[in-house]
Design a protein around this motif. Structure first.
Motif, mmCIF file in Angstrom:
data_model
loop_
_atom_site.group_PDB
_atom_site.id
_atom_site.type_symbol
_atom_site.label_atom_id
_atom_site.label_comp_id
_atom_site.label_asym_id
_atom_site.label_seq_id
_atom_site.Cartn_x
_atom_site.Cartn_y
_atom_site.Cartn_z
ATOM 1 N N UNK A 133 0.848 -1.192 0.000
ATOM 2 C CA UNK A 133 0.000 0.000 0.000
ATOM 3 C C UNK A 133 0.886 1.245 0.000
ATOM 4 N N UNK A 134 0.495 2.225 -0.785
ATOM 5 C CA UNK A 134 1.261 3.464 -0.920
ATOM 6 C C UNK A 134 0.386 4.652 -0.547
ATOM 7 N N UNK A 135 1.000 5.690 0.010
ATOM 8 C CA UNK A 135 0.253 6.921 0.291
ATOM 9 C C UNK A 135 -0.551 7.318 -0.943
ATOM 10 N N UNK A 136 -1.823 7.633 -0.730
ATOM 11 C CA UNK A 136 -2.706 7.868 -1.872
ATOM 12 C C UNK A 136 -2.270 9.043 -2.738
ATOM 13 N N UNK A 137 -1.712 10.104 -2.139
ATOM 14 C CA UNK A 137 -1.300 11.247 -2.961
ATOM 15 C C UNK A 137 -0.106 10.888 -3.831
ATOM 16 N N UNK A 138 0.844 10.115 -3.285
ATOM 17 C CA UNK A 138 1.997 9.705 -4.082
ATOM 18 C C UNK A 138 1.586 8.719 -5.165
ATOM 19 N N UNK A 139 0.679 7.817 -4.811
ATOM 20 C CA UNK A 139 0.200 6.863 -5.804
ATOM 21 C C UNK A 139 -0.517 7.590 -6.941
ATOM 22 N N UNK A 140 -1.321 8.580 -6.598
ATOM 23 C CA UNK A 140 -2.059 9.332 -7.614
ATOM 24 C C UNK A 140 -1.107 9.992 -8.601
ATOM 25 N N UNK A 141 -0.065 10.658 -8.103
ATOM 26 C CA UNK A 141 0.890 11.328 -8.979
ATOM 27 C C UNK A 141 1.596 10.336 -9.884
ATOM 28 N N UNK A 142 2.001 9.206 -9.308
ATOM 29 C CA UNK A 142 2.701 8.195 -10.087
ATOM 30 C C UNK A 142 1.779 7.546 -11.115
#
Length: 355
Positions: A133-142
């Motif tokens: 699981x990844x922080x949602x904001x970082x996942x969104x950008x990626x």
């Protein structure tokens, strides 16, 4: 199968080092085989994309670019041939454990998960699920970067607003559904944060999560290059050109070689949402994150690392920078005028002026 075979399912999520993990498993096949562990080739040499596709319905496949890129004759023929070949590979290897890795598994529909459960049950052993699981904001950008690399033409704020992302980012609900549907012997949940990795290594962390001992966690060169905000915007503008003038289709454009060239020159901040939008976006997942942290980590916070500070919400390319990116990307000079025009239009639109 005559013998009980355990299964390790690496579900993803996407944008959590899955390419690195899959490269590790690919290069470790001989050592894994010596220990009775099969990382099969039938679903794919590294990523097991065909494995995930084989459980999806005809309607789901029709909406997936990955399915169309396979150019298979029909869904039913694909499923039949794939399962036969996979079972033949498993039978020939006679492993004690078989490992599958496909980040698209995380998003399978309930019906698709039921078909997956039928397959794993047929092997007779226990099933272990592994998910990062990844922080949602970082996942969104990626994730946005990844979509631009395959032809996305919308700006980040519009792309984000156009979809309900709860199926991906409401982690507690998604994980509970997997547990209920698969009834795994173990569901291993890991934070995708470098400070949380075993021995500071993603490779070592995955081997530990998957219960694979005796394998050297050899570092794998990182893939899926990250682009800074300006480079992402150039690529988006190039997508607009390809869709409007070269018959390109958003979502079906292959920019891998171009991205490799561009990634060597982008050193600026990473694109993210404006601060107010980002606060609202993250607030949507706060309760789910707390529930996930409590259930799987005995903690009050799911993610420990703070927000990145090397980010920007400015999605803009100065038209005068087009020539630089054309040269870096080794793109034909004949498209220069069109790209300048599109970049100028997008810059005016970004500033709130009519184009």
């Amino acid at each position: 199968m005559d013998d009980r075979i355990d299964v390790v399912l690496h579900l993803g999520t996407g944008k959590t080092g899955t390419s690195t993990i899959q490269a590790l498993m690919r290069q470790s096949r001989p050592v894994l085989a010596e220990q009775g562990v099969l990382y099969p080739r039938t679903p794919g040499p590294a990523r097991h994309a065909r494995f995930g596709l084989s459980f999806r319905s005809d309607a789901e496949l029709a909406a997936m670019p990955a399915w169309h890129q396979m150019r298979a004759e029909s869904p039913e023929r694909f499923r039949r041939r794939f399962e036969r070949r996979l079972r033949e590979e498993i039978r020939a290897a006679a492993p004690s454990t078989v490992v599958f890795s496909d980040e698209a598994l995380y998003g399978l529909s309930p019906d698709s998960v039921s078909r997956l459960r039928a397959f794993t049950d047929s092997l007779g052993g226990q099933t272990r699920l592994v998910v990062y699981l990844r922080r949602q904001d970082e996942h969104l950008s990626s994730d946005y970067q990844q979509h631009v690399k395959t032809g996305e033409v919308r700006r980040l704020v519009h792309w984000t607003a156009d979809h309900d992302r709860s199926a991906t980012y409401a982690y507690a609900r998604r994980l509970a559904r997997w547990e209920a549907a698969m009834e795994p012997a173990e569901l291993v949940v890991r934070r995708f944060e470098p400070t949380a990795f075993k021995d500071g290594s993603l490779e070592a962390d995955f081997l530990d999560a998957a219960g694979l001992s005796g394998i050297e966690p050899t570092p794998v060169p990182r893939r899926n290059e990250s682009l800074d905000a300006e480079t992402v915007e150039f690529l988006r503008i190039f997508n607009l050109y390809l869709v409007a003038h070269a018959g390109g289709t958003a979502g079906l454009i292959d920019h891998r070689e171009l991205v490799r060239r561009l990634s060597e020159h982008g050193t600026g901040p990473v694109l993210t949402l404006p601060e107010s939008d980002l606060d609202l976006f993250l607030a949507r997942w706060a309760d789910s994150n707390r529930e996930t942290a409590s259930r799987y980590f005995g903690d009050t916070e799911l993610f420990r690392e703070p927000r990145r500070t090397t980010t920007t919400d400015v999605q803009l390319l100065d038209p005068d920078r087009v020539d630089h990116y054309l040269d870096v990307g080794e793109l034909p000079s004949g498209i220069r005028a069109d790209l300048h025009r599109i970049a100028a239009q997008e810059a005016r639109s970004s500033a709130g002026r009519p184009s």
